[in-house]
Design an enzyme around this catalytic site. Structure first.
Site, PDB file in Angstrom:
ATOM      1  N   GLY A  58       0.831  -1.197   0.000  1.00  0.00           N
ATOM      2  CA  GLY A  58       0.000   0.000   0.000  1.00  0.00           C
ATOM      3  C   GLY A  58       0.866   1.247   0.000  1.00  0.00           C
ATOM      4  O   GLY A  58       2.072   1.158   0.245  1.00  0.00           O
ATOM      5  N   CYS A  85       5.282  -6.309   0.811  1.00  0.00           N
ATOM      6  CA  CYS A  85       5.660  -4.893   0.757  1.00  0.00           C
ATOM      7  C   CYS A  85       5.238  -4.187   2.055  1.00  0.00           C
ATOM      8  O   CYS A  85       5.735  -4.524   3.121  1.00  0.00           O
ATOM      9  CB  CYS A  85       5.057  -4.262  -0.502  1.00  0.00           C
ATOM     10  N   TYR A  86       4.286  -3.259   1.981  1.00  0.00           N
ATOM     11  CA  TYR A  86       3.756  -2.631   3.200  1.00  0.00           C
ATOM     12  C   TYR A  86       3.277  -3.707   4.181  1.00  0.00           C
ATOM     13  O   TYR A  86       3.397  -3.557   5.398  1.00  0.00           O
ATOM     14  CB  TYR A  86       2.604  -1.714   2.797  1.00  0.00           C
ATOM     15  N   HIS A 172       7.196  -7.798  -4.881  1.00  0.00           N
ATOM     16  CA  HIS A 172       5.833  -8.147  -5.281  1.00  0.00           C
ATOM     17  C   HIS A 172       5.808  -9.473  -6.042  1.00  0.00           C
ATOM     18  O   HIS A 172       6.011  -9.480  -7.259  1.00  0.00           O
ATOM     19  CB  HIS A 172       5.238  -7.028  -6.137  1.00  0.00           C
ATOM     20  N   GLU A 174       3.335 -11.086  -6.877  1.00  0.00           N
ATOM     21  CA  GLU A 174       2.130 -11.176  -7.703  1.00  0.00           C
ATOM     22  C   GLU A 174       2.317 -10.584  -9.096  1.00  0.00           C
ATOM     23  O   GLU A 174       1.505 -10.808  -9.969  1.00  0.00           O
ATOM     24  CB  GLU A 174       0.956 -10.492  -6.989  1.00  0.00           C
ATOM     25  N   ASP A 230     -14.881  -6.672 -22.463  1.00  0.00           N
ATOM     26  CA  ASP A 230     -15.662  -6.724 -21.223  1.00  0.00           C
ATOM     27  C   ASP A 230     -17.151  -6.488 -21.480  1.00  0.00           C
ATOM     28  O   ASP A 230     -17.989  -7.270 -21.034  1.00  0.00           O
ATOM     29  CB  ASP A 230     -15.156  -5.683 -20.207  1.00  0.00           C
ATOM     30  N   LYS A 376      -9.406  -9.346 -16.234  1.00  0.00           N
ATOM     31  CA  LYS A 376      -9.479  -9.381 -17.696  1.00  0.00           C
ATOM     32  C   LYS A 376      -9.258 -10.779 -18.275  1.00  0.00           C
ATOM     33  O   LYS A 376     -10.000 -11.239 -19.126  1.00  0.00           O
ATOM     34  CB  LYS A 376      -8.422  -8.435 -18.259  1.00  0.00           C
TER      35      LYS A 376
END
Ligand code: XMP
Length: 592
Positions: A58, A85-86, A172, A174, A230, A376
């Site tokens: 964050g 991270c945070y 990160h 991810e 979408d 997505k």
């Protein structure tokens, strides 16, 4: 704990406001484990029964007053915890460690050194590429924790307490640029937290159709279709759930669309046997709404509000739908988070499907967003399951506000300033640094875009020059850089047409050369930089990404770039062609 739509989540991601929060969730789901997001301060009691908790990254600093917190009791629930991270910093602080500001920010690629035999790094120890986005760092480890890895800039890049199953990473895992991130998350889920696979997007169509029937009740659904993936998938799901008599689509020609778009959309909906989708011509109204506006957020709001006004006018005219209607939208997770829709994310950009008029419909329960839980690539999988055309599913994303956010404006004239490393161009663009929005000038370097190592240099320049968030290289121009300046400009039909031609030309050349398959998206941007005879410059922004949350600038083959540059310089009013070398972060994909 219960979930509104999916199976009960085995993993909860606590949102401390990071742009990456949903990305973590998606990666976990990609590994076949259903996961949901909760506010960071969710009481531990509400998390009973989950197998794993992830605390996201964050934008805040843990030692700042009012920064997002977690309930300390989550660390003794017995669930495995991964702080990212945070999240790592928060965990360290709560458990008796210490966090301090680093000497330098670290944004982008870095190298992790780890020889740990901890389960988090099972099978993936050794030197590896990771993605960083932080300034603060853990300075003192909490009791019971061991150091698992470091980088050159960040000595505490990963920590863990094996006995309590508490782990932290400063990087990160991810994002796709962390090369072994997927395996690290898999280790955490299956080896550490004992999760089981229970999720696949391909199985979601039936569940979503049920949800549509429940939400719609006896009401009809009205869509603004755009021809994008979408809205087409969302429309098709509604069509299947409710039948063709209860679902209507309308395509508004805003004048902000790309070349040939109206014909493409017509073709798509004819093939869906959804009847002909009506086309509303509103080019003048959008141009008027944008007249004289130069600020990106004001432009976005003006477009969003005009969408709603046009929509309300149409719906009130009773022309398209009778009776009780609700509005269908193709909103997906990242749209929500990037608009500050998740509890604590910093507002980077306002998306057109979260403007005031739409908020009112949300409050009145008159919105249906069948894809609100999906990312997505999950939407594409659902689309494939529905049998939608591969060409449609493979389309590059195109932003709702269209070419308007790629046609940059300037309120006042400005001169270029020669710095040690290049020219400071007073055209500001949006960036995301350490999870916060920035709006800063761009640095223009004169090296050819294909110069080896140029992107790496661009990252370093952005980290070291504090006033910029983007670096571009010069691909070609009619005038020397010193002769160009920024001039006041707004959105006009002529500038939009100039951009449309440039964009159409780039798209054709990318398609014919096959380069379109090498990139995830390729925005073409027009900036008011030039001379009185040729006032505008085209910026090429080919990027690779998985979901738009992070992105890397892509190098284009030299011969394609030189042909493209020559062709673009042939367009009336175009003075120069620039090439954007910036990754996301620190730049965003779009310039506004
Ligand atoms: P940024 O510029 O935030 O873009 O890095 C991330 C992705 O989102 C797209 N984008 C939008 N899509 N409405 C949309 O439907 C919008 O207002 C909007 N703004 C950005 C962008 O094209 C990229 O794929």
């Amino acid at each position: 704990m219960t979930s509104e739509a999916g199976p009960p989540p085995q993993v909860v991601v606590l949102d401390t406001g990071g742009q990456y929060c949903h990305l973590i969730t998606r990666k976990i789901r990609e590994l076949g484990v259903y996961s949901e997001i909760r506010n960071s301060d969710t009481p531990a009691g509400a998390l009973n029964g989950v197998r794993a908790i992830v605390i996201s990254g964050g934008p805040a600093s843990v030692y700042e007053e009012g920064s997002p917190q977690v309930d300390p009791a989550i660390f003794s629930l017995g669930a495995a915890v991964l702080g990212i991270c945070y999240g790592q910093q928060l965990m360290a602080q709560h458990l008796g460690g210490d966090v301090r500001p680093g000497d330098h920010g670290e944004y982008g690629l870095a190298w992790l050194e780890t020889n740990s035999d901890a389960p988090l790094f099972r099978g993936i120890a050794g030197r590896q590429q990771i993605w960083m986005s932080h300034r603060d760092t853990v300075a003192v480890l909490p009791e019971g924790f061991e150091l698992l890895g470091s980088t050159e800039t960040c000595p505490v890049a990963s920590i863990g307490d094996r006995a309590r199953r508490l782990y932290g990473v400063q990087f990160h895992p991810e994002v796709v640029h962390t090369e072994r991130g997927r395996q690290l998350l898999s280790n955490f889920l299956f080896d550490i937290a004992d999760c089981e696979q229970d999720w696949s997007p391909r199985d979601q169509a039936a569940r979503i159709e049920d949800e549509i029937r429940r939400t719609a009740g006896d009401r009809n659904v009205f869509f603004f279709v755009s021809g994008g993936v979408d809205s087409t998938v969302a429309f098709t799901l509604c069509l299947r759930a409710l039948g063709p008599r209860r679902v209507r689509g309308l395509y508004v020609d805003t004048g902000l669309m790309r070349e040939g778009e109206t014909e493409f959309v017509r073709g798509v909906f004819e093939s869906l046997a959804a009847g002909v989708v009506a086309v509303e011509h509103a080019e003048e109204r959008f141009l008027n709404a944008l007249a004289g506006e130069t600020d990106p957020e004001i432009k976005r709001h003006a477009i969003g509000e005009m969408f709603v006004t046009v929509q309300e006018d149409l719906l009130e005219s009773g022309h398209y739908l009778e009776g009780n209607w609700i509005l269908g939208q193709g909103t997906i997770y990242p749209d929500t988070i990037e608009s500050g829709g998740s509890a604590k994310a910093d507002l980077i950009k306002t998306h057109h499907n979260r403007v005031a008029g739409i908020q009112k419909l949300i409050e009145q329960n008159r919105i249906i967003e069948p894809l609100h839980l999906l990312y997505k690539d999950e939407v594409r999988e659902v689309g494939a399951e529905l049998g939608l055309h591969a060409e449609l599913l493979a389309r590059h994303p195109f932003p709702g506000p269209g070419l308007a956010i790629r046609c940059l404006c300037a309120a006042e004239a400005g001169r270029l300033e020669l710095l040690e490393d290049g020219w400071l161009v007073p055209v500001r663009s949006v960036g995301v640094q350490g999870d916060s929005r920035t709006y800063r000038p761009v640095l223009l370097v004169e090296d050819p875009p294909s110069t080896p190592g140029l992107q790496m240099r661009a990252t370093k320049l952005i980290n070291s020059i504090s006033g910029i968030n983007r670096v571009v290289a010069r691909a070609g121009a009619h005038s020397p850089v010193a002769a160009m300046s920024v001039h006041p400009a707004a959105i006009t039909a002529a500038r939009l047409e100039r951009l449309r031609r440039a964009d159409g030309l780039v798209r054709r050349m990318c398609h014919e050369s096959g380069f379109e398959q090498k990139v995830w998206q390729f925005p073409v941007i027009l900036i008011p930089l030039g001379t009185p005879e040729r006032p505008d410059t085209v910026v090429l922004r080919p990027i690779d990404s998985v979901d738009g949350m992070t992105a890397q600038s892509v190098v284009m083959p030299e011969n394609l770039l030189s042909e493209m540059t020559a062709a673009l310089l042939g367009i009336e009013g175009v003075n120069a062609v620039l090439y954007d070398l910036t990754h996301k972060p620190p730049g965003t994909i779009e310039w506004e």
